[in-house]
Design an enzyme around this catalytic site. Sequence first.
Site, PDB file in Angstrom:
ATOM      1  CG  ASP A  70     -15.670  19.638  49.461  1.00 55.19           C
ATOM      2  OD1 ASP A  70     -15.778  20.588  48.573  1.00 55.19           O
ATOM      3  OD2 ASP A  70     -14.845  18.743  48.834  1.00 55.19           O
ATOM      4  CG  ASP A  98      -5.281  16.053  43.973  1.00 59.60           C
ATOM      5  OD1 ASP A  98      -4.747  16.124  42.803  1.00 59.60           O
ATOM      6  OD2 ASP A  98      -5.657  15.066  44.296  1.00 59.60           O
TER       7      ASP A  98
END
Length: 211
Positions: free
Chosen positions: A96, A118
């Site tokens: 991540d 995103d």
Amino acid sequence: MRVRKRKGAQEHLENNPHYVILEPEAAKGRWCEVFGNDHPIHIEVGSGKGAFITGMALKNPEINYIGIDIQLSVLSYALDKVLASQAPNVRLLRVDGSSLTNYFDAGEVDMMYLNFSDPWPKSRHEKRRLTYKSFLDTYKQILPENGEIHFKTDNRGLFEYSLASFSQYGMTLKQVWLDLHASDYQGNVMTEYEARFAKKGQIIYRLEATF
């Protein structure tokens, strides 16, 4: 954008430990050993299916590249491209973006790329945007003084948000493109999404910022 689950993706990654670093914590501070040289390290957070990171690696053999994505199936497709390219200067991580300090020492990364992240358009999701201040805190820790972030998106809202976020953080905006493909910028390497957007005539925004 979510990609349909790919059967055998986990095994695909595990069977290619040369390119996919399965225990990245152990590489922290030792990336020169992983690559076998002391070349500069550039990372892409949210590397998708690997077109950009592979293209950059082939174009710049004197730079080491690391593609980072948390999505298992996506990373397995990126591995396909890396294997096909046989580029010796690229590695992949399934981690991540908020945990990068677990895998890189201070100043160990020379440059970062954020491509078509995103946008998380809802206000309640602001902290998930990769250009939110807490992410910038993380990036600053692994980049050197005056370390650079190169950012591309087709999302005008995210671009404007990121311009403000970088500026409010005290970063310097080196260059800004409000229509990348209509500019005279040379050397652009496109992601899969970017190529798709370009065919539709969508505007691509780009910026370079330094800490």
